[in-house]
Design a protein around this motif. Structure first.
Motif, mmCIF file in Angstrom:
data_model
loop_
_atom_site.group_PDB
_atom_site.id
_atom_site.type_symbol
_atom_site.label_atom_id
_atom_site.label_comp_id
_atom_site.label_asym_id
_atom_site.label_seq_id
_atom_site.Cartn_x
_atom_site.Cartn_y
_atom_site.Cartn_z
ATOM 1 N N ILE A 177 -53.445 26.934 79.349
ATOM 2 C CA ILE A 177 -54.726 26.456 78.825
ATOM 3 C C ILE A 177 -54.721 24.932 78.731
ATOM 4 C CG2 ILE A 177 -56.226 26.474 76.788
ATOM 5 C CD1 ILE A 177 -55.324 29.377 76.319
ATOM 6 N N LEU A 178 -53.597 24.358 78.280
ATOM 7 C CA LEU A 178 -53.487 22.895 78.236
ATOM 8 C C LEU A 178 -53.510 22.304 79.639
ATOM 9 C CD1 LEU A 178 -50.836 22.330 75.409
ATOM 10 C CD2 LEU A 178 -53.326 22.171 75.270
ATOM 11 N N ASN A 179 -52.958 23.030 80.618
ATOM 12 C CA ASN A 179 -53.024 22.565 82.008
ATOM 13 C C ASN A 179 -54.474 22.361 82.435
ATOM 14 O OD1 ASN A 179 -50.261 22.750 82.199
ATOM 15 N ND2 ASN A 179 -50.254 24.622 83.411
ATOM 16 N N ALA A 180 -55.310 23.350 82.142
ATOM 17 C CA ALA A 180 -56.714 23.268 82.526
ATOM 18 C C ALA A 180 -57.428 22.130 81.788
ATOM 19 C CB ALA A 180 -57.411 24.600 82.257
ATOM 20 N N LEU A 181 -57.090 21.932 80.507
ATOM 21 C CA LEU A 181 -57.695 20.833 79.754
ATOM 22 C C LEU A 181 -57.283 19.484 80.322
ATOM 23 C CD1 LEU A 181 -57.301 22.168 76.092
ATOM 24 C CD2 LEU A 181 -59.410 22.010 77.431
ATOM 25 N N ASN A 182 -56.022 19.372 80.747
ATOM 26 C CA ASN A 182 -55.565 18.124 81.352
ATOM 27 C C ASN A 182 -56.277 17.848 82.674
ATOM 28 O OD1 ASN A 182 -53.727 17.130 79.450
ATOM 29 N ND2 ASN A 182 -52.096 18.469 80.182
ATOM 30 N N LEU A 183 -56.494 18.910 83.475
ATOM 31 C CA LEU A 183 -57.215 18.741 84.737
ATOM 32 C C LEU A 183 -58.656 18.298 84.480
ATOM 33 C CD1 LEU A 183 -55.908 21.806 86.771
ATOM 34 C CD2 LEU A 183 -55.444 19.394 87.234
ATOM 35 N N TRP A 184 -59.245 18.803 83.391
ATOM 36 C CA TRP A 184 -60.599 18.386 83.008
ATOM 37 C C TRP A 184 -60.608 16.905 82.617
ATOM 38 C CZ3 TRP A 184 -63.587 20.552 78.164
ATOM 39 C CH2 TRP A 184 -64.923 20.112 78.205
ATOM 40 N N TRP A 185 -59.611 16.514 81.854
ATOM 41 C CA TRP A 185 -59.536 15.137 81.366
ATOM 42 C C TRP A 185 -59.168 14.155 82.480
ATOM 43 C CZ3 TRP A 185 -54.604 12.805 79.110
ATOM 44 C CH2 TRP A 185 -54.819 11.488 78.710
ATOM 45 N N LEU A 186 -58.164 14.497 83.282
ATOM 46 C CA LEU A 186 -57.635 13.552 84.271
ATOM 47 C C LEU A 186 -58.327 13.635 85.629
ATOM 48 C CD1 LEU A 186 -53.833 13.964 83.445
ATOM 49 C CD2 LEU A 186 -55.318 12.053 82.803
ATOM 50 N N ASP A 187 -58.671 14.852 86.072
ATOM 51 C CA ASP A 187 -59.264 15.033 87.402
ATOM 52 C C ASP A 187 -60.736 15.416 87.363
ATOM 53 O OD1 ASP A 187 -56.816 14.424 88.425
ATOM 54 O OD2 ASP A 187 -56.278 16.469 88.999
ATOM 55 N N LYS A 188 -61.318 15.453 86.166
ATOM 56 C CA LYS A 188 -62.740 15.784 85.996
ATOM 57 C C LYS A 188 -63.092 17.160 86.550
ATOM 58 C CE LYS A 188 -62.965 11.614 84.417
ATOM 59 N NZ LYS A 188 -62.863 11.420 82.955
ATOM 60 N N ARG A 189 -62.132 18.102 86.484
ATOM 61 C CA ARG A 189 -62.397 19.482 86.910
ATOM 62 C C ARG A 189 -62.893 20.265 85.701
ATOM 63 N NH1 ARG A 189 -57.065 21.192 90.458
ATOM 64 N NH2 ARG A 189 -56.798 19.226 91.588
ATOM 65 N N ARG A 190 -64.205 20.431 85.623
ATOM 66 C CA ARG A 190 -64.807 21.059 84.451
ATOM 67 C C ARG A 190 -64.413 22.531 84.373
ATOM 68 N NH1 ARG A 190 -68.937 19.540 81.176
ATOM 69 N NH2 ARG A 190 -70.065 21.177 80.076
ATOM 70 N N PRO A 191 -63.918 22.983 83.226
ATOM 71 C CA PRO A 191 -63.516 24.393 83.107
ATOM 72 C C PRO A 191 -64.707 25.331 83.105
ATOM 73 C CG PRO A 191 -63.378 23.298 80.979
ATOM 74 C CD PRO A 191 -63.683 22.223 81.990
ATOM 75 N N THR A 192 -64.482 26.569 83.520
ATOM 76 C CA THR A 192 -65.531 27.579 83.545
ATOM 77 C C THR A 192 -65.772 28.141 82.146
ATOM 78 O OG1 THR A 192 -63.960 29.374 83.943
ATOM 79 C CG2 THR A 192 -64.837 28.226 85.889
ATOM 80 N N GLY A 193 -66.868 28.866 82.001
ATOM 81 C CA GLY A 193 -67.157 29.511 80.725
ATOM 82 C C GLY A 193 -66.087 30.530 80.356
#
Length: 299
Positions: free
Chosen positions: A101-117
């Motif tokens: 879950i933290l991996n996905a949050l980091n990708l959102w923060w660093l690579d602007k990959r918005r997580p899905t619902g």
């Protein structure tokens, strides 16, 4: 074969948390972690040399190895070992299971990959589960504030691990040789940790009790070398997404061992917390295909 690799990986990763608990004592944490990865690095170098598979790394490879050392093979485990002084080892493993879950949050923060619902729902369930788990511990410990110190250290260690995953992913995209880079990273991590120990005035001597030495060998060889290789083999066979289910299951192994060997006491809040953490991870990853097929066959 896949089932064997999966079972071995889950058991090894689930059991290392109890072995960490057995290293807490007279030997400073930084020295224990240093010896763990120093021995693991030597073992990996021995395997690579025996296979004649130790290529010369570029300067860029060594930079990546140094970053991996800081995230995966030093600072994160300093936090995990320190957290084990305040928490049952199984709870440490449950917090660590939030790493995807933290991996996905980091990708959102660093690579602007918005997580899905779906991800947001799973993340909320997972973090709510951790709140229930530690709420249970807090109530059972007569309001002992050190539980929150343990939780904080465990979360910081998990975040370091998550950042290390991103570094590793980028290194693999550059076609860097994974095992040689890991061997160097473990070695750099050990050097970094021993430098800290030297600065703090610690001796490099370790406890010679059978329990400590056996835990050290288990963590260095089985936990760090064998477990890492079985996981990589699993990733190669079934893919990273399916292999990630290991993080859902190994906390159950860790909590079971903690119950037997550390006297971890279950309550309705802790049971609900574990179920929420597992459900949250399953919501993020999806239900495994074998489970879907079994359900469809028996409904």
């Amino acid at each position: 074969m896949n089932a064997i690799l999966y079972a071995v990986t889950v058991f090894i990763w689930g059991s290392t948390w109890l072995a960490i608990a057995y290293q807490i004592g007279d030997t400073p944490v930084v020295v224990s972690v240093g010896w763990r990865f120093g021995l693991a690095s030597l073992a990996l170098f021995f395997i690579l040399i025996a296979r004649n598979a130790l290529p010369k790394l570029t300067r860029e490879n060594h930079k990546m190895a140094a970053l991996l050392a800081l995230c995966l093979f030093s600072n994160n485990f300093l936090c995990f070992y320190a957290a084990t002084q305040y928490l049952p080892s199984g709870l440490n493993a449950v917090v660590f299971s939030l790493a995807p879950i933290l991996n996905a949050l980091n990708l959102w923060w660093l690579d602007k990959r918005r997580p899905t619902g779906t991800f947001v729902q799973g993340a909320l369930m997972g973090f709510t589960g951790v709140v229930f788990l530690f709420g249970s511990q807090f109530l059972n410990a007569d309001m002992d504030i050190t539980i929150f110190l343990g939780l904080g250290l465990s979360l910081v260690g998990t975040y370091f691990f998550s950042m290390g995953n991103l570094v590793s992913a980028r290194a693999q995209k550059k076609n860097m040789p994974l095992l040689p880079t890991t061997a160097w990273a473990m070695g750099y991590g050990a050097i970094y940790l021993f430098a800290i120990a030297l600065f703090m005035g610690h001796s490099f001597a370790i406890s010679t009790t059978p329990l400590y030495v056996s835990a050290l060998v288990y963590l260095a060889i089985i936990g760090s070398v064998v477990g890492f290789n079985t996981y990589l083999a699993l990733v190669g066979r079934i893919g990273a997404a399916k292999a990630a289910y290991c993080t859902v299951l190994f906390p159950l192994v860790a909590l079971s061992l903690s119950t037997v060997f550390e006297g971890y006491e279950w309550t309705w809040m802790s049971a609900l917390g574990v179920m929420l953490v597992i459900a949250g991870n399953l919501r993020v990853f999806g239900v495994p295909e074998p489970v879907k097929r079994w359900y469809l066959a028996h409904r």
